[in-house]
Design an enzyme around this catalytic site. Sequence first.
Site, mmCIF file in Angstrom:
data_model
loop_
_atom_site.group_PDB
_atom_site.id
_atom_site.type_symbol
_atom_site.label_atom_id
_atom_site.label_comp_id
_atom_site.label_asym_id
_atom_site.label_seq_id
_atom_site.Cartn_x
_atom_site.Cartn_y
_atom_site.Cartn_z
ATOM 1 N N HIS A 139 0.810 -1.206 0.000
ATOM 2 C CA HIS A 139 0.000 0.000 0.000
ATOM 3 C C HIS A 139 0.846 1.259 0.000
ATOM 4 C CE1 HIS A 139 -2.825 -2.793 2.422
ATOM 5 N NE2 HIS A 139 -3.090 -2.905 1.139
ATOM 6 N N TYR A 157 1.419 1.322 13.500
ATOM 7 C CA TYR A 157 1.794 2.314 12.489
ATOM 8 C C TYR A 157 1.752 3.695 13.140
ATOM 9 C CZ TYR A 157 0.128 -1.203 9.088
ATOM 10 O OH TYR A 157 -0.090 -2.333 8.350
#
Length: 176
Positions: A62, A132
């Site tokens: 991604h 993240y």
Amino acid sequence: MRFTQTDIAGVVIVDAAPHADDRGAFARLHCPEEFAAAGHPLTPVQTSVSRNPAAGTLRGLHHQPAPYAEVKLVRAVRGRMFDVVVDLRPDSPTHRRWTATELSAENLRALLIPVGVAHGFLTLEPDTDVLYQIAPAFRAGHEAGVRWDDPAFAIAWPAPPQVISPRDAAYPDYPG
């Protein structure tokens, strides 16, 4: 913290320096001043987690194109994963090149992923949780990706995925 530049510009391995005593260990995982002093400024504005119950789960590859491009600091906070980045910057000398490292809760290693670089991972054991830290904040509807097995990259994954989303499996061949 120790910052190690990979062979792809801006992709940096960040190793914690734990301090241990009879109680266990303590480690700083992110400090804006230390990152800036090392030439990698990052002040996350969003923190996210992905929970992955099954070994062999593949997420990615991604990225967020401009104008919502992101810098990410990614680490495993439980379990282990094979973490991969691919340089999608057309003007980069390492365009279409990939690099990977193993991230685990045990090794406290993180990967700093700059703008223009796609990211994905394959879990190496069950119950792998991935943290993240992102700047700027994620903007839904602007995400993009490239296929994990695209021949343009020839990534040497340690095993084929056992769990993958239909979207991640169906990205078209990379045009660049």
